[in-house]
Design a protein around this motif. Structure first.
Motif, mmCIF file in Angstrom:
data_model
loop_
_atom_site.group_PDB
_atom_site.id
_atom_site.type_symbol
_atom_site.label_atom_id
_atom_site.label_comp_id
_atom_site.label_asym_id
_atom_site.label_seq_id
_atom_site.Cartn_x
_atom_site.Cartn_y
_atom_site.Cartn_z
ATOM 1 N N ILE A 1 28.747 -41.309 -26.734
ATOM 2 C CA ILE A 1 30.146 -40.998 -27.029
ATOM 3 C C ILE A 1 30.527 -39.663 -26.392
ATOM 4 N N VAL A 2 31.728 -39.627 -25.833
ATOM 5 C CA VAL A 2 32.232 -38.433 -25.143
ATOM 6 C C VAL A 2 33.649 -38.162 -25.635
ATOM 7 N N CYS A 3 34.098 -36.908 -25.562
ATOM 8 C CA CYS A 3 35.412 -36.513 -26.097
ATOM 9 C C CYS A 3 36.255 -35.835 -25.021
ATOM 10 N N PRO A 4 36.881 -36.600 -24.118
ATOM 11 C CA PRO A 4 37.560 -35.999 -22.965
ATOM 12 C C PRO A 4 38.928 -35.382 -23.239
ATOM 13 N N ALA A 5 39.400 -35.370 -24.482
ATOM 14 C CA ALA A 5 40.622 -34.622 -24.780
ATOM 15 C C ALA A 5 40.314 -33.137 -24.893
ATOM 16 N N PHE A 6 39.021 -32.822 -25.000
ATOM 17 C CA PHE A 6 38.576 -31.432 -25.130
ATOM 18 C C PHE A 6 37.786 -31.043 -23.880
ATOM 19 N N VAL A 7 38.025 -29.854 -23.362
ATOM 20 C CA VAL A 7 37.196 -29.363 -22.265
ATOM 21 C C VAL A 7 36.101 -28.444 -22.801
ATOM 22 N N SER A 8 36.268 -27.989 -24.059
ATOM 23 C CA SER A 8 35.294 -27.090 -24.681
ATOM 24 C C SER A 8 34.839 -27.686 -26.009
ATOM 25 N N ASP A 9 33.554 -27.669 -26.258
ATOM 26 C CA ASP A 9 33.065 -28.150 -27.542
ATOM 27 C C ASP A 9 33.600 -27.271 -28.667
ATOM 28 N N CYS A 10 33.921 -27.904 -29.781
ATOM 29 C CA CYS A 10 34.576 -27.222 -30.886
ATOM 30 C C CYS A 10 34.273 -27.979 -32.176
ATOM 31 N N LEU A 11 34.950 -27.632 -33.247
ATOM 32 C CA LEU A 11 34.706 -28.276 -34.535
ATOM 33 C C LEU A 11 34.849 -29.789 -34.449
ATOM 34 N N PRO B 1 43.540 -31.770 -20.701
ATOM 35 C CA PRO B 1 43.742 -32.689 -19.574
ATOM 36 C C PRO B 1 44.972 -33.579 -19.737
ATOM 37 N N GLN B 2 45.239 -34.031 -20.985
ATOM 38 C CA GLN B 2 46.338 -34.952 -21.250
ATOM 39 C C GLN B 2 47.495 -34.226 -21.945
ATOM 40 N N TYR B 3 48.705 -34.695 -21.691
ATOM 41 C CA TYR B 3 49.896 -34.090 -22.289
ATOM 42 C C TYR B 3 50.124 -34.621 -23.697
ATOM 43 N N ALA B 4 50.390 -33.732 -24.638
ATOM 44 C CA ALA B 4 50.792 -34.125 -25.987
ATOM 45 C C ALA B 4 51.712 -33.062 -26.552
ATOM 46 N N MET B 5 52.561 -33.467 -27.462
ATOM 47 C CA MET B 5 53.480 -32.543 -28.116
ATOM 48 C C MET B 5 52.718 -31.454 -28.852
ATOM 49 N N GLY C 1 24.326 -49.164 -39.415
ATOM 50 C CA GLY C 1 23.319 -50.024 -38.793
ATOM 51 C C GLY C 1 23.023 -49.708 -37.348
ATOM 52 N N GLY C 2 23.673 -48.671 -36.805
ATOM 53 C CA GLY C 2 23.357 -48.262 -35.442
ATOM 54 C C GLY C 2 21.962 -47.654 -35.367
ATOM 55 N N GLU C 3 21.381 -47.658 -34.179
ATOM 56 C CA GLU C 3 20.012 -47.165 -34.018
ATOM 57 C C GLU C 3 19.931 -45.846 -33.257
ATOM 58 N N ASN C 4 20.710 -45.712 -32.185
ATOM 59 C CA ASN C 4 20.677 -44.485 -31.376
ATOM 60 C C ASN C 4 22.100 -44.017 -31.083
ATOM 61 N N PHE C 5 22.364 -42.758 -31.404
ATOM 62 C CA PHE C 5 23.676 -42.161 -31.206
ATOM 63 C C PHE C 5 23.502 -40.948 -30.301
ATOM 64 N N HIS C 6 24.211 -40.934 -29.181
ATOM 65 C CA HIS C 6 24.053 -39.839 -28.213
ATOM 66 C C HIS C 6 25.416 -39.224 -27.934
ATOM 67 N N TYR C 7 25.617 -37.970 -28.341
ATOM 68 C CA TYR C 7 26.859 -37.261 -28.048
ATOM 69 C C TYR C 7 26.758 -36.594 -26.679
ATOM 70 N N VAL C 8 27.740 -36.831 -25.838
ATOM 71 C CA VAL C 8 27.807 -36.230 -24.504
ATOM 72 C C VAL C 8 28.678 -34.969 -24.592
ATOM 73 N N PRO C 9 28.120 -33.786 -24.373
ATOM 74 C CA PRO C 9 28.892 -32.544 -24.506
ATOM 75 C C PRO C 9 30.090 -32.473 -23.561
ATOM 76 N N CYS C 10 31.041 -31.607 -23.908
ATOM 77 C CA CYS C 10 32.217 -31.374 -23.070
ATOM 78 C C CYS C 10 31.816 -30.653 -21.779
ATOM 79 N N LEU C 11 32.792 -30.431 -20.919
ATOM 80 C CA LEU C 11 32.528 -29.751 -19.647
ATOM 81 C C LEU C 11 32.127 -28.296 -19.860
#
Length: 343
Positions: free
Chosen positions: A287-297, A133-137, A315-325
């Motif tokens: 937490i979500v990872c929008p630099a990736f459109v596909s889940d990966c390593l 989605p984003q431009y990078a070298m 010390g966190g209590e609940n961690f929820h990963y939101v999958p990629c598109l």
């Protein structure tokens, strides 16, 4: 669903993603890392110093560790990134009447393989879609430059159009926001957007205007460097999704993961943030990872396993990963529309 891409055997689509090792064997991971890290747009040192670092140091230690990490996410069908990219290809192919192939920037199926497969089907004009989605070298730019190199060497008569970064396009932001909204837990203190990091010098190197000052201009309207500024584009993605979700500024945070070496990378860092959030009252994290459109390593292991451990240990209590598109139908429709624009 109406098919807006006209049937034309001379046109085709090539979806390009990062790539993956052939297997979780250490020697295959080493081969992959060698190609990946020796890319001058990934580690942008002069060749001699890049080779000294990669071949002399990294490839003597990292492949074994990376192979173990890949084993934790590998599926019966193979690498998650390759499997998901193929699923995107198959779903898109059902929506269009022109050939769709995939290519990887590193390893197989390569960009050359993808173009060759299209050419063998009679294609003379290709829409190449870098799935970033984003431009990078180290992402979009290296894909485009590699494709141009392959085109000049093997396929000089083929025309290639490139799908541009789409980080701020309404159709993508709507798709991403809807996907996140459906997967969010009922209660969360913060929605963290973790993007892949890059060295700060990459930001300056990709700025043809030489006007970027990291941190000072990311939210200035119509700043001339925005077209090539990865940091701006990531922060803009977060802001646009935040607005779509109706969240307050205090409910979202952008961070950057996967830094390598001792150079200064764009901040704040994901790992340090995960360790500090519980101290600042964030106990329930999404937490979500929008630099990736596909889940990966980088998402399945680095964030949803290592990141979770860091947050809970701090010390966190609940961690929820939101999958990629991944291969969601609404995302396939976005891919189709973005390709249509270039056809």
């Amino acid at each position: 669903m109406e098919n807006n891409i006209a049937k034309n055997s001379k046109k085709g689509i090539l979806l390009v993603n990062l790539g993956s090792p052939k297997s979780t064997k250490v020697e295959d991971v080493k081969e992959y890392l060698d190609e990946f890290l020796m890319d001058e747009r990934v580690i942008d040192y002069p060749w001699f110093f890049r080779a000294l670092l990669v071949k002399g140091i990294i490839l003597n230690t990292r492949p074994k560790k990376s192979a173990a990490a890949y084993k934790t996410v590998w599926t019966d069908e193979g690498s998650p990134l390759i499997v998901i990219t193929k699923q995107i290809q198959q779903k898109l192919q059902k929506l269009v009447d022109i050939p769709v192939e995939i290519g990887m920037r590193y390893a197989e199926p390569s960009i050359e393989t993808g173009i060759r497969n299209l050419v063998e089907k009679g294609v003379e004009e290709i829409v190449l879609f870098p799935l970033y989605p984003q431009y990078a070298m180290s992402t979009t730019e290296t894909v485009v430059e590699k494709a141009k190199e392959v085109q000049a060497k093997f396929f000089p008569n083929i025309k290639i159009n490139y799908v541009k970064p789409f980080y701020n396009r309404d159709l993508y932001i709507n798709c991403l926001a809807e996907s996140i909204k459906e997967k969010l837990p009922e209660n969360f203190d913060l929605l963290q957007f973790s993007y892949h990091g890059v060295p700060e010098r990459h930001i300056y190197k990709t700025d043809p205007t030489k006007t970027c000052k990291i941190g000072d201009c990311c939210f200035k309207e119509d700043h001339p460097s925005h077209q090539y500024c990865y940091r701006h584009q990531c922060l803009k993605t977060t802001e646009l999704v935040r607005q779509k979700l109706g969240l307050e500024d205090s409910q979202v945070k952008s961070t950057f993961q996967s830094r390598l070496g001792k150079d200064k990378w764009i901040e704040p860092y994901t790992d340090e943030t995960l360790e500090n959030l519980p101290k600042n009252g964030v106990k329930n994290l999404a937490i979500v990872c929008p630099a990736f459109v596909s889940d990966c390593l980088e998402t399945l292991e680095e964030i949803s396993v290592e990141g979770k451990e860091e947050f809970l240990h701090a010390g966190g209590e609940n961690f929820h990963y939101v999958p990629c598109l991944n291969d969601e139908d609404r995302w396939i429709e976005v891919v189709k529309q973005l390709c249509e624009e270039e056809l």
